[in-house]
Scaffold this active site. Structure first.
Site, short mmCIF file in Angstrom:
data_model
loop_
_atom_site.label_atom_id
_atom_site.label_comp_id
_atom_site.label_asym_id
_atom_site.label_seq_id
_atom_site.Cartn_x
_atom_site.Cartn_y
_atom_site.Cartn_z
N HIS A 113 -24.24 19.67 -1.41
CA HIS A 113 -25.56 19.78 -0.46
C HIS A 113 -26.62 20.33 -1.74
CE1 HIS A 113 -24.18 20.37 3.65
NE2 HIS A 113 -23.23 19.69 3.14
N HIS A 237 -13.33 15.94 1.10
CA HIS A 237 -13.03 16.51 2.44
C HIS A 237 -11.58 16.89 2.73
CE1 HIS A 237 -16.81 14.38 4.20
NE2 HIS A 237 -17.20 15.07 3.39
#
Length: 321
Positions: A113, A237
């Site tokens: 991010h 992930h």
């Protein structure tokens, strides 16, 4: 957004996962740069200009490259560089004290991010610790826990061999690399020397939750990351509580799950909650599916490609001290 584990003879993915991996130097050869070329000399033609725009996120940022910003005394030295074994051991010791394995997923998400604000089109954003000013954004929900680890690590580094040698942006990358390693993923040696931002980066540059595979590929392309790099980075992930195997084991379960598509089983309510919508669309995309199949069958290949893509991502938009 590099060979981690060399295959000797024939090794199964499970065998490769059990082998200790040697650190791989993350050389930061593929980052964007804020350095502007001189205006003197012949003017480029249209083709040259287009080539320059496409190459912007891939500019060299090697420690010996010319044209780097002036040195910043607070992180000691000019340009990207590597920590000595003693300095790296100090950083790892601090992470061992403040970052249990259960924090690895949020630390990996934190660097994604922070990097995700980069845009090659506008030449701003990137890995610069601006995430600390962006924690209230909806797409950064839950990342304050990760930033707290960075703050705690920075405090504990005082008085160690690495004191004054790493910025907060460096710690974001180092923490993610440490998190990948302690959960069984590839060991990556990370360059340091990033400058910290003094304000938030532009909003709205992360993929939306309803993006198609092609929209996600386009989003990553704007950060200088191609389809293979995008699919390799998505493999992270596998960490966390998205349903891709053990939440603190870094392996290729993510890709195997994408091919199995358990969320399509309407009789299994739990399986329907596996993953997120942006994952679900990837295996049906003709660009992504062959890469997913490759990584599902070959964990060492995933580890190698992940490390290479992580290197590139960790340098996007970086201004070096």
């Amino acid at each position: 957004m590099q060979v981690i584990q060399q295959r000797q003879g024939i090794a199964s993915p499970s065998q490769a996962a059990r082998r200790p991996s040697r650190p791989v130097a993350v050389r930061c050869e593929n980052a964007g740069s804020s350095t502007r070329p001189s205006s003197s000399g012949p003017q480029p033609n249209r083709r040259q200009l287009l080539s320059a725009v496409m190459a912007a996120p891939l500019l060299q940022c090697l420690p010996w490259a010319a044209g780097q910003p002036a040195a910043a005394a607070e992180i000691g030295g000019a340009g990207p560089r590597y920590l000595t074994p003693e300095q790296q051991a100090a950083v790892d010791g601090v992470f061992a004290a403040v970052m249990p394995k259960s924090k690895a997923p949020v630390m990996v998400r934190l660097v994604f991010h922070d990097a995700g604000t980069f845009s090659a089109a506008t030449g701003d954003g990137g890995v610069n610790a601006s995430i600390r000013f962006e924690l209230d954004r909806p797409d950064n929900f839950g990342l304050k826990r990760g930033w707290n680890v960075i703050e705690a690590a920075a405090l504990r580094l005082k008085g160690t061999a690495a004191d004054g040698l790493v910025s907060k942006a460096d710690l974001v990358v180092l923490a993610a690399a440490y998190g990948v390693r302690i959960t069984g993923g590839p060991a990556m040696r990370v360059a340091v020397g990033r400058l910290d931002a003094a304000a938030a980066d532009p909003d709205g540059r992360m993929p939306e939750l309803d993006f198609s595979a092609q929209q996600q590929l386009a989003n990553f392309a704007d950060k200088g990351l191609d389809a293979q790099e995008f699919v390799a980075l998505c493999g992270s992930h596998t960490l966390g509580s998205k349903g891709y195997g053990d939440p603190v084991t870094f392996d290729n379960t993510y890709y195997k799950t994408l091919l199995a598509a358990p969320w399509t089983d309407k009789k299994n309510e739990m399986a329907q909650h596996t993953g997120i919508a942006t994952d679900h669309v990837l295996a049906d995309d003709p660009t992504c599916r062959p890469l997913i199949q490759r990584y599902a069958a070959d964990q060492p290949a995933f580890f190698r490609d992940f490390a290479s893509a992580f290197e590139k991502m960790s340098c996007v938009g970086v201004q070096w001290a």
